[in-house]
Design an enzyme around this catalytic site. Sequence first.
Site, mmCIF file in Angstrom:
data_model
loop_
_atom_site.group_PDB
_atom_site.id
_atom_site.type_symbol
_atom_site.label_atom_id
_atom_site.label_comp_id
_atom_site.label_asym_id
_atom_site.label_seq_id
_atom_site.Cartn_x
_atom_site.Cartn_y
_atom_site.Cartn_z
ATOM 1 N N GLY A 159 0.785 -1.223 0.000
ATOM 2 C CA GLY A 159 0.000 0.000 0.000
ATOM 3 C C GLY A 159 0.815 1.269 0.000
ATOM 4 O O GLY A 159 1.993 1.278 -0.324
ATOM 5 N N SER A 160 0.155 2.322 0.429
ATOM 6 C CA SER A 160 0.652 3.686 0.346
ATOM 7 C C SER A 160 1.867 3.932 1.235
ATOM 8 O O SER A 160 1.989 3.362 2.322
ATOM 9 C CB SER A 160 -0.471 4.638 0.758
ATOM 10 N N THR A 161 2.713 4.847 0.790
ATOM 11 C CA THR A 161 3.869 5.257 1.583
ATOM 12 C C THR A 161 3.443 5.939 2.882
ATOM 13 O O THR A 161 4.239 6.039 3.806
ATOM 14 C CB THR A 161 4.787 6.196 0.792
ATOM 15 N N VAL A 162 2.190 6.375 2.965
ATOM 16 C CA VAL A 162 1.677 6.968 4.202
ATOM 17 C C VAL A 162 1.665 5.915 5.315
ATOM 18 O O VAL A 162 1.647 6.249 6.494
ATOM 19 C CB VAL A 162 0.275 7.590 3.972
ATOM 20 N N GLY A 163 1.732 4.639 4.949
ATOM 21 C CA GLY A 163 1.780 3.564 5.925
ATOM 22 C C GLY A 163 2.925 3.731 6.917
ATOM 23 O O GLY A 163 2.791 3.370 8.095
#
Length: 136
Positions: A61-65
């Site tokens: 998933g997203s780098t915001v993870g």
Amino acid sequence: MRINCRTIARGVAEGEVLLTRDPISFLGNVDPHTGIVVEPQHELYGQSICGKVLVFPYGKGSTVGSYVIYQLFKNNVAPAAMINLESEPIVAVGAIISGIPLVDRLENDPFELLKSGDRIIVNSTGSFVEINKDQS
């Protein structure tokens, strides 16, 4: 039993294993305020990762993870340590900035050695995982 591994984020932690064969997207799969897995299709749905040695194949998933892992840490609901088959940058960065021990590439398959509820030590500074096989 000592199992050698690769260090991703240094530290030492002991805790109860919470194991899943499902990859984890920290952005969307885990509530950063409670540490509870909130994705209904996930194997760990409804369970808390707080204080556990979280064993999962890899993140997705997203780098915001990475920031969600940091939020888990700031909210005192982060895992004690993490073990991956193969860590990727999202989980690695999150673990590093949060001070959560993270290892991967264990010399033996963690899905064959471990089960949820086992108590283990992750010593990523020493590049090993210690399993007490007398507990079974």
